[in-house]
Enzyme design. Structure first.
Site, PDB file in Angstrom:
ATOM      1  N   GLY A   8      43.531 -27.350  64.025  1.00  0.00           N
ATOM      2  CA  GLY A   8      44.090 -28.687  63.983  1.00  0.00           C
ATOM      3  C   GLY A   8      43.107 -29.668  63.388  1.00  0.00           C
ATOM      4  O   GLY A   8      41.957 -29.326  63.078  1.00  0.00           O
ATOM      5  N   VAL A  13      41.669 -23.901  68.081  1.00  0.00           N
ATOM      6  CA  VAL A  13      41.887 -23.069  69.261  1.00  0.00           C
ATOM      7  C   VAL A  13      41.947 -21.610  68.831  1.00  0.00           C
ATOM      8  O   VAL A  13      42.644 -21.263  67.870  1.00  0.00           O
ATOM      9  CB  VAL A  13      43.189 -23.468  69.982  1.00  0.00           C
ATOM     10  CG1 VAL A  13      43.377 -22.626  71.241  1.00  0.00           C
ATOM     11  CG2 VAL A  13      43.170 -24.950  70.333  1.00  0.00           C
ATOM     12  N   ALA A 109      52.058 -25.488  59.428  1.00  0.00           N
ATOM     13  CA  ALA A 109      52.108 -24.122  59.951  1.00  0.00           C
ATOM     14  C   ALA A 109      52.155 -24.101  61.473  1.00  0.00           C
ATOM     15  O   ALA A 109      52.835 -23.264  62.082  1.00  0.00           O
ATOM     16  CB  ALA A 109      50.899 -23.330  59.445  1.00  0.00           C
ATOM     17  N   ASP A 110      51.446 -25.025  62.109  1.00  0.00           N
ATOM     18  CA  ASP A 110      51.442 -25.072  63.577  1.00  0.00           C
ATOM     19  C   ASP A 110      52.823 -25.430  64.115  1.00  0.00           C
ATOM     20  O   ASP A 110      53.247 -24.909  65.154  1.00  0.00           O
ATOM     21  CB  ASP A 110      50.394 -26.058  64.077  1.00  0.00           C
ATOM     22  CG  ASP A 110      50.541 -27.457  63.481  1.00  0.00           C
ATOM     23  OD1 ASP A 110      51.158 -27.603  62.415  1.00  0.00           O
ATOM     24  OD2 ASP A 110      50.031 -28.413  64.091  1.00  0.00           O
ATOM     25  N   THR A 133      46.171 -34.759  67.487  1.00  0.00           N
ATOM     26  CA  THR A 133      45.753 -35.917  66.703  1.00  0.00           C
ATOM     27  C   THR A 133      46.962 -36.783  66.392  1.00  0.00           C
ATOM     28  O   THR A 133      46.923 -38.009  66.499  1.00  0.00           O
ATOM     29  CB  THR A 133      45.069 -35.460  65.402  1.00  0.00           C
ATOM     30  OG1 THR A 133      44.009 -34.549  65.727  1.00  0.00           O
ATOM     31  CG2 THR A 133      44.514 -36.644  64.643  1.00  0.00           C
ATOM     32  N   THR A 185      41.246 -55.632  82.364  1.00  0.00           N
ATOM     33  CA  THR A 185      41.406 -55.195  80.972  1.00  0.00           C
ATOM     34  C   THR A 185      41.413 -53.680  80.853  1.00  0.00           C
ATOM     35  O   THR A 185      42.230 -53.111  80.116  1.00  0.00           O
ATOM     36  CB  THR A 185      40.280 -55.785  80.102  1.00  0.00           C
ATOM     37  OG1 THR A 185      40.328 -57.216  80.179  1.00  0.00           O
ATOM     38  CG2 THR A 185      40.449 -55.361  78.646  1.00  0.00           C
TER      39      THR A 185
END
Length: 258
Positions: A8, A13, A109-110, A133, A185
């Site tokens: 990725g 992985v 492809a993933d 991502t 915040t």
């Protein structure tokens, strides 16, 4: 044994299969300019820890990659150290799933591997939400056809854009605040990132389910699925190794067809 590799944009992985069983897995950062020899050093270290090596046990390597430079480096590494060619998922490789998009060659492809594994494990229709991502949404029909999907910025990309574009907002850990209504915040940012992403996912899934006829099994995968999926109301299953399983299925299909 089969070594499946999912490259990725942020992480790579690795999974080692003994038959249909995923027996070992590792996760490393994706570095676009790593050479074949550097990859061999990393992979060899993982294998050595388990009493394995390049020359023993592993009889096949299957790769899904969205990083072209690393695709080439992996191809060179496998040829040089394993002494055979890897199967790179892409044009010319039979996935076993019809891809009903305008340009099938541009589908990652993933995403194809995810669709194959989702239909094999849960049938159709199905929706795969991959938290990486980018957050990707992929739809599989009741007949096992890849219909298309959607791509949105991942939560880490959104966070990075927020922090880089604002002068006074500090970087925070992506975690659960005390409540949706933040009292400071840090909690306000955490709420927006976590619950905002969950609401986006539920909204996208609901719209896709309507286009699929009203219901589809929803499977979450990807490096951030464990963090984000529990806050999504419409996710049915979590499969952290879905892409690797899809790679194994595609590898076996091509090995059988040869």
């Amino acid at each position: 044994m089969l070594l499946a590799i999912d490259v990725g944009n942020t992480q790579t992985v690795l999974g080692l299969f003994q038959g249909a069983e995923l027996s070992l897995h590792w996760r490393i950062a994706t570095v676009g300019d790593r050479t074949a020899d550097e990859l061999a050093l990393l992979f060899g270290g993982f294998l050595e820890q388990e009493g394995l090596s390049f020359s023993r046990q592993i009889t096949g390597v299957c790769v899904a990659s969205v990083v072209p430079d690393q695709t080439q480096a992996l191809r060179e590494m496998v040829r040089r150290y394993f002494h055979f060619d890897p199967m790179i998922l892409g044009p010319g490789v039979r996935s076993g799933i019809p891809i009903l998009t305008d340009n099938p060659k541009e589908v990652g492809a993933d995403r194809i591997a995810n669709a194959v594994a989702a239909f094999d494990g849960y049938g159709g229709p199905a929706i795969v939400v991959d938290f990486g991502t980018a957050t990707t949404y992929d739809a599989v029909s009741e007949h096992g056809e890849y219909l298309g999907g959607a791509i949105a910025p991942g939560v880490q990309v959104s966070a990075a854009a927020l922090f880089s574009a604002t002068a006074r907002l500090q970087r925070v850990e992506i975690g659960e605040p005390r409540s949706v209504i933040g009292k400071n915040t840090v909690e306000s940012i955490q709420s927006g990132l976590l619950f905002g992403t969950a609401a986006e996912v539920d909204g996208m899934v609901e719209r896709m389910q309507k286009e699929l006829g009203g219901h589809a099994t929803v499977i979450a995968t990807g490096g951030l699925a464990e963090t984000l999926a529990p806050y999504c109301q419409l996710i049915d299953r979590q499969e952290p190794w879905l892409t690797l399983k899809g790679l194994r299925l595609i590898y076996e299909k091509n090995a059988t067809d040869e």
